[in-house]
Write a protein that holds these residues in place. Structure first.
Motif, PDB file in Angstrom:
ATOM      1  N   THR A 180      63.527 -41.062 -66.040  1.00 39.04           N
ATOM      2  CA  THR A 180      62.418 -41.989 -65.824  1.00 39.04           C
ATOM      3  C   THR A 180      62.432 -42.458 -64.368  1.00 39.04           C
ATOM      4  N   ARG A 184      58.961 -44.957 -65.983  1.00 39.31           N
ATOM      5  CA  ARG A 184      57.994 -43.960 -66.461  1.00 39.31           C
ATOM      6  C   ARG A 184      58.704 -42.645 -66.767  1.00 39.31           C
ATOM      7  N   PRO A 185      58.631 -42.162 -68.021  1.00 41.73           N
ATOM      8  CA  PRO A 185      59.302 -40.903 -68.345  1.00 41.73           C
ATOM      9  C   PRO A 185      58.586 -39.710 -67.712  1.00 41.73           C
TER      10      PRO A 185
END
Length: 243
Positions: A180, A184-185
């Motif tokens: 991430t 945010r992946p």
């Protein structure tokens, strides 16, 4: 005796205050470092390959200067109701997860702990992970604090903490390594993590970002300007203090 009117005293203050707010509005905000979290397990070949062949690049190329790296060694393990841990690649993986967790805790700075992690994962790629203790000599880290951490059971406590963090991911991780950037992946695009770092950074880009595929316009639309709400709060605070 003559005296100055209140309006004559306020006008210079208003002018100075206006100049201060103008400088705040035009001056760039201090850039925040980008957080990169890597959820992995020690004996996973894909994880080892990412650590050794991809993540390691950010140190020699200077990208580490704008990044906070978080390594989370647990991956696809499972925690039973009695607190026991089962690792995807067996007991040896649980041991190495615990050893790496202890190293990370004892030397929180990635510049210090990453060489040790890199050393172990390099041995994993060579299928020589049983020689992991040689990494103490190779990296110069003291072995006794790490062995004490692991043998005392603290290494297991760290793994349980990492398990809770990994299992709380939203959306849940689908595989490892799960990377991430600022939470945010990246999913299947995890090997392009450098481009996402460059895209997320609001400051002056380092040389390593040149040639990376990201949209400059996206950065320009966000970075370097204070929003109107922030300016309004600053104005109200300055007026309250000054007047």
């Amino acid at each position: 005796m003559a005296s100055c009117s209140s309006s004559s005293r306020i006008l210079p203050r208003v002018l100075v205050l206006s100049l201060v707010l103008l400088s705040l509005a035009t001056a760039p905000c201090a850039a925040r470092r980008v957080t990169v979290s890597v959820y992995y397990e020690t004996l996973c070949p894909f994880c080892s390959g990412f650590v050794v062949n991809d993540l390691a690049r950010i140190f020699p190329d200077g990208l580490s200067s704008i990044v906070d790296i978080r390594l989370v060694p647990f991956g696809n393990g499972r925690v039973s109701l009695d607190g026991s841990i089962a690792c995807q690649h067996g007991e040896e993986e649980c041991q190495l997860n615990g050893i790496e967790a202890c190293v990370i805790r004892l030397w929180p700075d990635a510049e210090q702990h990453f060489p040790f992690i890199h050393c172990i994962e390099h041995l994993v790629l060579a299928q020589k992970w049983n020689a992991w203790q040689s990494c103490f000599q190779e990296t110069g880290l003291a072995s006794q604090p790490v062995l004490d951490c692991y043998n005392s059971g603290y290494g297991k406590q760290l793994q349980l903490q990492y398990a809770a963090e990994t299992n709380a991911l939203q959306p849940p991780h689908q595989f490892v390594p799960w990377v991430t950037v600022n939470g945010r992946p990246l999913g299947d695009a995890y090997t392009d993590f450098e481009a996402y770092i460059c895209r997320a950074y609001d400051g002056e880009l380092p040389e390593a970002c040149k040639g990376k595929h990201f949209t400059i316009a996206q950065r320009a639309s966000r970075g370097g300007k204070r929003n109107p709400h922030e300016l309004a709060v600053l104005l109200a605070f300055c007026i309250a203090v000054w007047f």
